[in-house]
Design an enzyme around this catalytic site. Structure first.
Site, PDB file in Angstrom:
ATOM      1  N   LYS A 139       0.823  -1.326   0.056  1.00  0.00           N
ATOM      2  CA  LYS A 139       0.012   0.179  -0.217  1.00  0.00           C
ATOM      3  C   LYS A 139       0.825   1.306  -0.030  1.00  0.00           C
ATOM      4  CE  LYS A 139      -3.740  -2.519   2.540  1.00  0.00           C
ATOM      5  NZ  LYS A 139      -4.564  -2.432   3.520  1.00  0.00           N
TER       6      LYS A 139
ATOM      7  N   TYR B 293     -12.123  -2.828  -2.794  1.00  0.00           N
ATOM      8  CA  TYR B 293     -12.742  -3.103  -1.581  1.00  0.00           C
ATOM      9  C   TYR B 293     -14.178  -2.817  -1.723  1.00  0.00           C
ATOM     10  CZ  TYR B 293      -8.278  -2.423   0.682  1.00  0.00           C
ATOM     11  OH  TYR B 293      -6.782  -2.813   1.242  1.00  0.00           O
TER      12      TYR B 293
ATOM     13  N   PHE C 131     -15.456   2.610   7.610  1.00  0.00           N
ATOM     14  CA  PHE C 131     -13.977   3.130   7.382  1.00  0.00           C
ATOM     15  C   PHE C 131     -13.926   3.087   5.571  1.00  0.00           C
ATOM     16  CE2 PHE C 131     -14.297  -1.361   8.207  1.00  0.00           C
ATOM     17  CZ  PHE C 131     -13.571  -2.033   7.181  1.00  0.00           C
TER      18      PHE C 131
ATOM     19  N   ARG D 168      -1.076 -14.721   3.589  1.00  0.00           N
ATOM     20  CA  ARG D 168      -1.728 -14.213   4.751  1.00  0.00           C
ATOM     21  C   ARG D 168      -1.131 -14.308   5.964  1.00  0.00           C
ATOM     22  NH1 ARG D 168      -6.391 -10.570   4.113  1.00  0.00           N
ATOM     23  NH2 ARG D 168      -7.484 -11.794   6.074  1.00  0.00           N
TER      24      ARG D 168
ATOM     25  N   THR E  99      -5.124  -8.128  10.596  1.00  0.00           N
ATOM     26  CA  THR E  99      -5.485  -6.912  10.132  1.00  0.00           C
ATOM     27  C   THR E  99      -4.841  -5.620  10.835  1.00  0.00           C
ATOM     28  OG1 THR E  99      -7.440  -7.709   9.031  1.00  0.00           O
ATOM     29  CG2 THR E  99      -7.278  -5.550   9.274  1.00  0.00           C
TER      30      THR E  99
ATOM     31  N   ARG F  23       3.021  -6.864   9.042  1.00  0.00           N
ATOM     32  CA  ARG F  23       2.307  -5.862  10.051  1.00  0.00           C
ATOM     33  C   ARG F  23       2.530  -5.806  11.398  1.00  0.00           C
ATOM     34  NH1 ARG F  23      -3.682  -7.573   7.330  1.00  0.00           N
ATOM     35  NH2 ARG F  23      -3.625  -6.050   5.400  1.00  0.00           N
TER      36      ARG F  23
ATOM     37  N   ASN G 171      -1.722  -0.414   7.421  1.00  0.00           N
ATOM     38  CA  ASN G 171      -1.203  -1.728   7.866  1.00  0.00           C
ATOM     39  C   ASN G 171      -0.383  -2.202   6.645  1.00  0.00           C
ATOM     40  OD1 ASN G 171      -3.478  -2.477   5.706  1.00  0.00           O
ATOM     41  ND2 ASN G 171      -4.432  -3.555   7.441  1.00  0.00           N
TER      42      ASN G 171
ATOM     43  N   HIS H  88      -1.698  -5.490   1.297  1.00  0.00           N
ATOM     44  CA  HIS H  88      -2.838  -6.160   1.278  1.00  0.00           C
ATOM     45  C   HIS H  88      -2.493  -7.870   0.656  1.00  0.00           C
ATOM     46  CE1 HIS H  88      -6.924  -7.430  -0.439  1.00  0.00           C
ATOM     47  NE2 HIS H  88      -6.282  -7.817  -1.513  1.00  0.00           N
TER      48      HIS H  88
ATOM     49  N   GLU I  38      -9.215 -10.586  -7.749  1.00  0.00           N
ATOM     50  CA  GLU I  38      -8.419  -9.459  -7.457  1.00  0.00           C
ATOM     51  C   GLU I  38      -7.381  -9.609  -8.791  1.00  0.00           C
ATOM     52  OE1 GLU I  38      -9.157  -8.792  -2.897  1.00  0.00           O
ATOM     53  OE2 GLU I  38      -7.223  -9.764  -3.448  1.00  0.00           O
TER      54      GLU I  38
HETATM   55  P1  DAT Z   1      -7.473  -7.451   5.543  1.00  0.00           P
HETATM   56  O1  DAT Z   1      -6.677  -6.412   4.726  1.00  0.00           O
HETATM   57  O2  DAT Z   1      -6.700  -8.044   6.815  1.00  0.00           O
HETATM   58  O3  DAT Z   1      -7.909  -8.337   4.512  1.00  0.00           O
HETATM   59  P2  DAT Z   1     -10.166  -6.264   5.895  1.00  0.00           P
HETATM   60  O4  DAT Z   1     -10.334  -6.996   4.305  1.00  0.00           O
HETATM   61  O5  DAT Z   1     -11.130  -6.619   7.037  1.00  0.00           O
HETATM   62  O6  DAT Z   1      -8.571  -6.713   6.084  1.00  0.00           O
HETATM   63  O7  DAT Z   1     -10.185  -4.822   5.548  1.00  0.00           O
HETATM   64  C1  DAT Z   1      -9.521  -4.106   4.467  1.00  0.00           C
HETATM   65  C2  DAT Z   1      -8.822  -3.056   4.868  1.00  0.00           C
HETATM   66  O8  DAT Z   1      -9.751  -2.103   5.654  1.00  0.00           O
HETATM   67  C3  DAT Z   1      -7.714  -3.446   6.095  1.00  0.00           C
HETATM   68  O9  DAT Z   1      -6.526  -3.637   5.483  1.00  0.00           O
HETATM   69  C4  DAT Z   1      -7.484  -1.781   6.844  1.00  0.00           C
HETATM   70  C5  DAT Z   1      -9.072  -1.298   6.652  1.00  0.00           C
HETATM   71  N1  DAT Z   1      -9.771  -1.653   7.960  1.00  0.00           N
HETATM   72  C6  DAT Z   1     -10.259  -2.878   8.260  1.00  0.00           C
HETATM   73  N2  DAT Z   1     -11.132  -2.788   9.456  1.00  0.00           N
HETATM   74  C7  DAT Z   1     -10.864  -1.273   9.755  1.00  0.00           C
HETATM   75  C8  DAT Z   1     -11.437  -0.804  10.723  1.00  0.00           C
HETATM   76  N3  DAT Z   1     -12.032  -1.357  11.841  1.00  0.00           N
HETATM   77  N4  DAT Z   1     -10.895   0.577  11.108  1.00  0.00           N
HETATM   78  C9  DAT Z   1     -10.099   1.249  10.049  1.00  0.00           C
HETATM   79  N5  DAT Z   1      -9.904   0.406   8.941  1.00  0.00           N
HETATM   80  C10 DAT Z   1     -10.063  -0.738   8.971  1.00  0.00           C
HETATM   81 MG    MG Z   2      -9.307  -8.381   3.127  1.00  0.00          MG
END
Ligand code: DAT
Ligand code: MG
Length: 149
Positions: A9, A49, A57, A85, A91, A102, A112, A115, A126
Site C-alpha cells: 500500500k 474494496y 471506514f 496471509r 489486520t 504488519r 497496515n 494487502h 483481484e
Molecule cells: P485485511 O486487509 O486484513 O484483509 P479487511 O479485508 O477486513 O482486512 O479490511 C480491509 C482493510 O480495511 C484493512 O486492511 C484495513 C481497513 N480496515 C479494516 N477494518 C478497519 C477498521 N475497523 N477501521 C479502519 N480501517 C479498517
Molecule cells: Mg481483506
C-alpha cells in the site's frame, strides 16, 4: 498452480518497505509472476474494496489506497494464498504477531502496509482486476527442485 494478489500500500511504498516485503516472499520460495507500480484510480480502489462499501471506514480506506503509488504483485506456489496471509499477519498491526509484516512494521489499522487476497476465489478476482493476462509471466525458476520435493 495457486496464485495470490499482494499489494504494498502507499504507506509501505513511502516507508521504503517494498524490497523488504518482496524479499520475504522470494526467500520463502514463492514465485513472482506479476509486478507493477501503479497509482490506483478511485474506480479501481472502490472495486477492489467493494465488499467493504457499507463499512464506516470505506471512504477513508479508498482515500488512503489512492493517495500514492502501490506495488501490485502476483505470487504463485502451493498454498500461497493462506501462507501469504500468515506472512502478512492480522489486520490490526497492533495485534499482529511479531515476525509478520504488519507485526514488524505497523502501528495502526489504517496504515497496515500490505494487502493480501483472503481466499483462492478472491485472489482470482483481484488478479483479474489489477492485471491484464499478458502482464503475468510464466517462467521456471532454476531453484524449483530445491524448494519442492
Ligand atoms: P485485511 O486487509 O486484513 O484483509 P479487511 O479485508 O477486513 O482486512 O479490511 C480491509 C482493510 O480495511 C484493512 O486492511 C484495513 C481497513 N480496515 C479494516 N477494518 C478497519 C477498521 N475497523 N477501521 C479502519 N480501517 C479498517
Ligand atoms: Mg481483506
Amino acid at each position: 498452480m495457486e496464485r495470490t494478489f499482494l499489494a504494498v500500500k502507499p504507506d509501505g511504498v513511502q516507508r521504503h518497505l517494498v524490497g523488504e516485503i518482496i524479499r520475504r516472499y522470494e526467500t520463502k520460495g514463492f514465485k513472482l509472476v506479476g509486478l507493477k507500480l501503479i497509482h490506483p484510480t478511485r474506480e479501481l480502489a472502490e472495486n477492489h474494496y467493494a465488499v467493504h462499501k457499507e463499512r464506516p471506514f470505506f471512504a477513508g480506506l479508498v482515500d488512503f489506497i489512492t493517495s500514492g503509488p502501490v506495488v501490485a504483485m502476483v505470487w504463485e506456489g502451493d498454498g500461497v494464498v493462506a501462507s501469504a496471509r500468515k506472512i502478512i499477519g492480522a489486520t490490526n498491526p497492533l495485534t499482529a504477531e511479531p515476525g509478520t509484516i504488519r507485526g514488524d512494521f505497523g502501528a495502526n489499522i489504517g496504515r497496515n502496509i500490505i494487502h493480501g487476497s483472503d481466499a483462492i476465489e478472491t485472489a482470482q478476482t483481484e488478479i483479474a482486476l489489477w492485471f491484464n493476462p499478458e502482464e503475468l509471466v510464466s517462467w521456471t525458476p532454476s531453484l524449483t527442485s530445491w524448494v519442492y520435493e
